[in-house]
Design an enzyme around this catalytic site. Structure first.
Site, PDB file in Angstrom:
ATOM      1  N   CYS A  61      -9.766  -8.964  14.976  1.00  0.00           N
ATOM      2  CA  CYS A  61      -8.594  -8.396  14.563  1.00  0.00           C
ATOM      3  C   CYS A  61      -8.760  -6.774  14.518  1.00  0.00           C
ATOM      4  O   CYS A  61     -10.107  -6.283  14.420  1.00  0.00           O
ATOM      5  CB  CYS A  61      -8.698  -8.702  13.078  1.00  0.00           C
ATOM      6  SG  CYS A  61      -7.418  -7.839  12.136  1.00  0.00           S
ATOM      7  N   ASP A  95       0.891  -3.001  18.406  1.00  0.00           N
ATOM      8  CA  ASP A  95       0.547  -3.840  17.651  1.00  0.00           C
ATOM      9  C   ASP A  95       1.420  -4.040  16.441  1.00  0.00           C
ATOM     10  O   ASP A  95       2.586  -3.629  16.316  1.00  0.00           O
ATOM     11  CB  ASP A  95      -0.714  -2.928  16.788  1.00  0.00           C
ATOM     12  CG  ASP A  95      -1.290  -3.784  15.770  1.00  0.00           C
ATOM     13  OD1 ASP A  95      -1.703  -5.011  15.875  1.00  0.00           O
ATOM     14  OD2 ASP A  95      -1.424  -3.233  14.498  1.00  0.00           O
ATOM     15  N   SER A  96       1.271  -5.033  15.450  1.00  0.00           N
ATOM     16  CA  SER A  96       2.000  -5.122  14.376  1.00  0.00           C
ATOM     17  C   SER A  96       2.109  -3.946  13.368  1.00  0.00           C
ATOM     18  O   SER A  96       3.208  -3.800  12.614  1.00  0.00           O
ATOM     19  CB  SER A  96       1.223  -6.407  13.459  1.00  0.00           C
ATOM     20  OG  SER A  96      -0.017  -5.979  13.308  1.00  0.00           O
ATOM     21  N   CYS A 113      -3.407  -6.200  19.535  1.00  0.00           N
ATOM     22  CA  CYS A 113      -3.201  -6.919  18.226  1.00  0.00           C
ATOM     23  C   CYS A 113      -3.865  -8.277  18.855  1.00  0.00           C
ATOM     24  O   CYS A 113      -3.050  -8.928  19.636  1.00  0.00           O
ATOM     25  CB  CYS A 113      -1.672  -6.962  18.035  1.00  0.00           C
ATOM     26  SG  CYS A 113      -1.527  -8.373  16.838  1.00  0.00           S
ATOM     27  N   HIS A 118      -8.144  -4.392  12.834  1.00  0.00           N
ATOM     28  CA  HIS A 118      -8.458  -3.315  11.556  1.00  0.00           C
ATOM     29  C   HIS A 118      -9.924  -3.682  11.432  1.00  0.00           C
ATOM     30  O   HIS A 118     -10.545  -2.971  10.655  1.00  0.00           O
ATOM     31  CB  HIS A 118      -7.962  -4.160  10.287  1.00  0.00           C
ATOM     32  CG  HIS A 118      -6.496  -3.715  10.390  1.00  0.00           C
ATOM     33  ND1 HIS A 118      -5.504  -4.484  11.189  1.00  0.00           N
ATOM     34  CD2 HIS A 118      -5.707  -3.196   9.445  1.00  0.00           C
ATOM     35  CE1 HIS A 118      -4.275  -4.007  10.410  1.00  0.00           C
ATOM     36  NE2 HIS A 118      -4.400  -3.199   9.466  1.00  0.00           N
ATOM     37  N   GLU A 128      -6.194  -1.215   4.963  1.00  0.00           N
ATOM     38  CA  GLU A 128      -5.062  -0.386   4.804  1.00  0.00           C
ATOM     39  C   GLU A 128      -5.328   0.378   3.572  1.00  0.00           C
ATOM     40  O   GLU A 128      -4.462   1.466   3.404  1.00  0.00           O
ATOM     41  CB  GLU A 128      -3.752  -1.433   5.210  1.00  0.00           C
ATOM     42  CG  GLU A 128      -3.542  -1.828   6.458  1.00  0.00           C
ATOM     43  CD  GLU A 128      -2.485  -2.132   6.833  1.00  0.00           C
ATOM     44  OE1 GLU A 128      -1.232  -2.181   5.841  1.00  0.00           O
ATOM     45  OE2 GLU A 128      -2.263  -2.505   8.211  1.00  0.00           O
TER      46      GLU A 128
HETATM   47  N1  DGL Z   1      -3.310  -6.284  14.312  1.00  0.00           N
HETATM   48  C1  DGL Z   1      -3.478  -7.631  13.435  1.00  0.00           C
HETATM   49  C2  DGL Z   1      -4.553  -8.316  14.601  1.00  0.00           C
HETATM   50  O1  DGL Z   1      -5.286  -7.762  15.149  1.00  0.00           O
HETATM   51  C3  DGL Z   1      -3.808  -7.703  12.309  1.00  0.00           C
HETATM   52  C4  DGL Z   1      -2.700  -7.427  11.379  1.00  0.00           C
HETATM   53  C5  DGL Z   1      -1.601  -8.450  11.192  1.00  0.00           C
HETATM   54  O2  DGL Z   1      -1.985  -9.208  10.448  1.00  0.00           O
HETATM   55  O3  DGL Z   1      -0.618  -8.251  11.447  1.00  0.00           O
HETATM   56  O4  DGL Z   1      -4.377  -9.519  14.500  1.00  0.00           O
END
Ligand code: DGL
Length: 258
Positions: free
Chosen positions: A181, A15-16, A78, A183, A150
């Site tokens: 997403c 993931d990011s 992600c 999060h 976060e």
């Molecule tokens: N993990 C990213 C997603 O699921 C969200 C966070 C980001 O913007 O990097 O799209």
């Protein structure tokens, strides 16, 4: 390093940043005996506001790194990276590639009714989810949700206000909302308050089910997780703990090693 088809190898998840930990946790619940390598690209987070072309390159770099470490499968945990890099990634790597997009779409279709989607700007703009449906679906980029999670504010009044702001114009007959997403599962209670009666599709849970059905099971795994992060290790550990994940084994990967 074993061959990529060795069931004893860990599953690579990336993931990011910390968002994919919701997917990792769902995977661990579904597959308690599997070992995992979790890669959080914390030096380059967020992906959601970056050009898709750039995110696609990041996804290739990280996948290559995980394959080099020795994994039997990769989970793109992600939504933005899934939106940017599929289907090329799935068709070109030497291991099976799972993503968070297709399982969520399949679940939304199974539930039926009017479908909606929320996600990052990159995910929404890419049209990756929307093009899986025959009819037009309501969608909205919710940029503030990621920082709210976060900051650990998902149960705070600010989360409710922001959810109202984004979701007040959702169609009245919305039956299903894809949380597109990583999060957003943290915001389920607040989103549920704003949109009572709407079925919320958590792509982490949906993905775990698909991965469970699709991998070669580890006969003797220990349920271990090793984390790799491109940014600061201490900051990652603190943030992960805020989201309920204790980081026990972690290594920093400088970007020039990708
Ligand atoms: N993990 C990213 C997603 O699921 C969200 C966070 C980001 O913007 O990097 O799209």
């Amino acid at each position: 390093m074993g061959s990529h088809s060795d069931p004893g190898l860990p599953i690579g998840v990336f993931d990011s940043g910390v968002g994919g930990l919701t997917v990792l946790s769902a995977l661990q619940r579904a597959l308690p005996k599997e070992d995992f390598l979790y890669f959080g690209d914390t030096a380059r987070v967020p992906y959601g506001s970056k050009p898709l072309e750039m995110v696609r390159r990041f996804a290739w770099e990280i996948s290559g790194y995980l394959i080099h470490q020795g994994v039997k499968a990769i989970v793109v945990a992600c939504n933005t990276a899934s939106s940017a890099a599929l289907p090329e990634l799935s068709g070109s790597l030497s291991v099976p590639v799972f993503n968070v997009l297709e399982p969520a779409v399949a679940e939304a279709k199974a539930v039926g009714g009017q479908v909606g989607l929320i996600g990052t700007e990159g995910t929404i703009k890419s049209g990756s989810y929307q093009k899986q449906f025959d009819e037009e679906i309501w969608s909205k980029a919710c940029a503030l949700f990621v920082p709210i999670v976060e900051e650990g504010l998902w149960a705070d009044a600010v989360a409710k206000r922001v959810a109202d702001y984004y979701l007040h114009d959702a169609p009245k007959d919305l039956g299903t909302l894809i949380l597109g997403c990583t999060h957003y599962p943290f915001l389920k209670p607040v989103i549920g308050e704003v949109l009572p009666g709407v079925r919320l599709i958590d792509s982490a849970e949906a993905t775990a089910k698909v991965v469970k059905a699709g991998i070669k099971k580890n006969p003797a795994g220990a349920g271990s997780v090793k984390h790799f992060v491109t940014g600061d290790l201490e900051a990652y550990t603190v943030l992960a703990r805020r989201l309920g994940v204790e980081v026990q084994q972690a290594e920093r990967v400088p970007l020039d090693e990708l």
